[in-house]
Design a protein around this motif. Structure first.
Motif, PDB file in Angstrom:
ATOM      1  N   ALA A  10     -51.052  43.577  20.456  1.00  0.00           N
ATOM      2  CA  ALA A  10     -50.843  44.968  20.037  1.00  0.00           C
ATOM      3  C   ALA A  10     -49.506  45.122  19.316  1.00  0.00           C
ATOM      4  CB  ALA A  10     -50.900  45.892  21.248  1.00  0.00           C
ATOM      5  N   LEU A  11     -48.491  44.415  19.818  1.00  0.00           N
ATOM      6  CA  LEU A  11     -47.176  44.461  19.183  1.00  0.00           C
ATOM      7  C   LEU A  11     -47.235  43.874  17.772  1.00  0.00           C
ATOM      8  CD1 LEU A  11     -44.076  44.767  19.207  1.00  0.00           C
ATOM      9  CD2 LEU A  11     -43.975  42.499  20.253  1.00  0.00           C
ATOM     10  N   LEU A  12     -47.917  42.735  17.620  1.00  0.00           N
ATOM     11  CA  LEU A  12     -48.058  42.121  16.304  1.00  0.00           C
ATOM     12  C   LEU A  12     -48.804  43.045  15.343  1.00  0.00           C
ATOM     13  CD1 LEU A  12     -48.963  38.438  17.228  1.00  0.00           C
ATOM     14  CD2 LEU A  12     -46.800  39.288  16.339  1.00  0.00           C
ATOM     15  N   VAL A  17     -48.522  46.249  10.556  1.00  0.00           N
ATOM     16  CA  VAL A  17     -48.925  47.476   9.871  1.00  0.00           C
ATOM     17  C   VAL A  17     -47.676  48.193   9.344  1.00  0.00           C
ATOM     18  CG1 VAL A  17     -49.895  49.784  10.180  1.00  0.00           C
ATOM     19  CG2 VAL A  17     -51.111  47.808  11.094  1.00  0.00           C
ATOM     20  N   ALA A  18     -46.645  48.302  10.197  1.00  0.00           N
ATOM     21  CA  ALA A  18     -45.408  48.968   9.779  1.00  0.00           C
ATOM     22  C   ALA A  18     -44.720  48.211   8.651  1.00  0.00           C
ATOM     23  CB  ALA A  18     -44.465  49.106  10.978  1.00  0.00           C
ATOM     24  N   VAL A  37     -37.964  43.240  13.740  1.00  0.00           N
ATOM     25  CA  VAL A  37     -38.619  43.716  14.963  1.00  0.00           C
ATOM     26  C   VAL A  37     -38.954  42.550  15.892  1.00  0.00           C
ATOM     27  CG1 VAL A  37     -40.640  44.898  15.891  1.00  0.00           C
ATOM     28  CG2 VAL A  37     -39.512  45.778  13.829  1.00  0.00           C
ATOM     29  N   LEU A  38     -39.662  41.549  15.360  1.00  0.00           N
ATOM     30  CA  LEU A  38     -40.084  40.434  16.212  1.00  0.00           C
ATOM     31  C   LEU A  38     -38.903  39.594  16.668  1.00  0.00           C
ATOM     32  CD1 LEU A  38     -43.302  39.283  14.302  1.00  0.00           C
ATOM     33  CD2 LEU A  38     -43.147  40.753  16.326  1.00  0.00           C
ATOM     34  N   GLY A  39     -37.865  39.467  15.801  1.00  0.00           N
ATOM     35  CA  GLY A  39     -36.687  38.700  16.185  1.00  0.00           C
ATOM     36  C   GLY A  39     -35.909  39.326  17.322  1.00  0.00           C
ATOM     37  N   VAL A 203     -52.323  34.039  10.811  1.00  0.00           N
ATOM     38  CA  VAL A 203     -53.525  34.385  10.041  1.00  0.00           C
ATOM     39  C   VAL A 203     -54.056  35.750  10.479  1.00  0.00           C
ATOM     40  CG1 VAL A 203     -55.931  33.760   9.607  1.00  0.00           C
ATOM     41  CG2 VAL A 203     -54.152  31.999   9.559  1.00  0.00           C
ATOM     42  N   LEU A 204     -54.065  36.019  11.794  1.00  0.00           N
ATOM     43  CA  LEU A 204     -54.536  37.308  12.300  1.00  0.00           C
ATOM     44  C   LEU A 204     -53.679  38.461  11.803  1.00  0.00           C
ATOM     45  CD1 LEU A 204     -55.430  36.484  16.026  1.00  0.00           C
ATOM     46  CD2 LEU A 204     -57.010  36.961  14.146  1.00  0.00           C
TER      47      LEU A 204
END
Length: 250
Positions: A10-12, A17-18, A37-39, A203-204
């Motif tokens: 969900a986070l990915l 999207v953002a 964000v992910l970092g 890929v997702l």
């Protein structure tokens, strides 16, 4: 990286999207937002691995959106060669350094980019300087890309300083970002930081990134791009400050 959970997926989804939305509105920013964000939530090396495929797909789309690919490639090939060499070398830091310190480097890169973009200095590179300036900028951009996963500094201000017309600038940025993405993937693989599970998640992430881009393109006609850009840069600066402060917090 651990096995993906529902919350991670969900986070990915939300992150890409953002990030795609920002790229749809501004023409850039997908890797910067995704890394920022992910970092802040996982190691920068893992975050960089996840952004490789969606960044590559969206940047190729941007690169092929006009007729000047061959001419720009001939003009900028030394810059692109510098990006490849610097990125493959610099990715050793992303893969091997303690994540707290690679996160600090990412934070510095985000703050530097946000400050430079906010100031928007009117730079102009003389044509006679391109033969030595292009490879130097490419090498420095590659080293920063390899160390942080952020593709924009100093490539973006340099390409803007060449006074290309609007369409050629968009394509030149697409060329730089595409080469940076491919070189980052190669560097991560060379240094053992790009694994099969991360490739699958990357890929997702393509579909939400493309959805975000589409939404951003629709949103661009309905909001002030200048206001959106200022909010985006402020967001990046706050993310960067948090990453810089993290190694020094108890």
């Amino acid at each position: 990286m651990n096995e993906p959970t529902l919350s991670l997926l969900a986070l990915l989804l939300a992150t890409f999207v953002a990030a795609g939305l920002v790229k749809g509105v501004t023409g850039m920013g997908l890797p910067t937002v995704a890394m920022g964000v992910l970092g802040a939530l996982m190691t920068p090396a893992a975050a960089a691995a996840l952004l490789v495929i969606p960044a590559f797909v969206t940047n190729v789309w941007q690169l092929l959106a006009g007729p000047s690919v061959a001419a720009l490639a001939r003009r900028l090939w030394t810059m692109m060669a510098g990006i490849v060499a610097g990125t493959v070398a610099g990715s050793a830091m992303l893969a091997r350094v303690d994540p707290r310190w690679s996160g600090l480097a990412l934070g510095v890169a985000l703050i530097g980019y946000a400050a430079c973009a906010w100031a928007s200095p009117a730079l102009s590179a003389p044509e006679r300087a391109e033969p030595w300036l292009s490879p130097a900028v490419g090498l420095l951009t590659g080293l920063i890309t390899g160390a942080t996963g952020v593709f924009v500094m100093p490539a973006v201000p340099y390409l803007q300083s060449l006074r290309l017309d609007k369409d050629d600038l968009v394509q030149a940025l697409g060329l730089s970002f595409t080469v940076s993405t491919a070189a980052l993937a190669a560097g991560l693989m060379v240094h053992g930081a790009f694994r099969a599970g991360e490739l699958g998640l990357s890929v997702l992430a393509v579909a939400p990134a493309l959805l975000g881009m589409r939404l951003g393109q629709q949103l661009r006609a309905r909001i002030s791009p200048a206001l959106f850009r200022r909010c985006f840069l402020l967001f990046l600066m706050l993310l960067g400050l948090e990453l810089v402060a993290r190694p020094f917090l108890p």
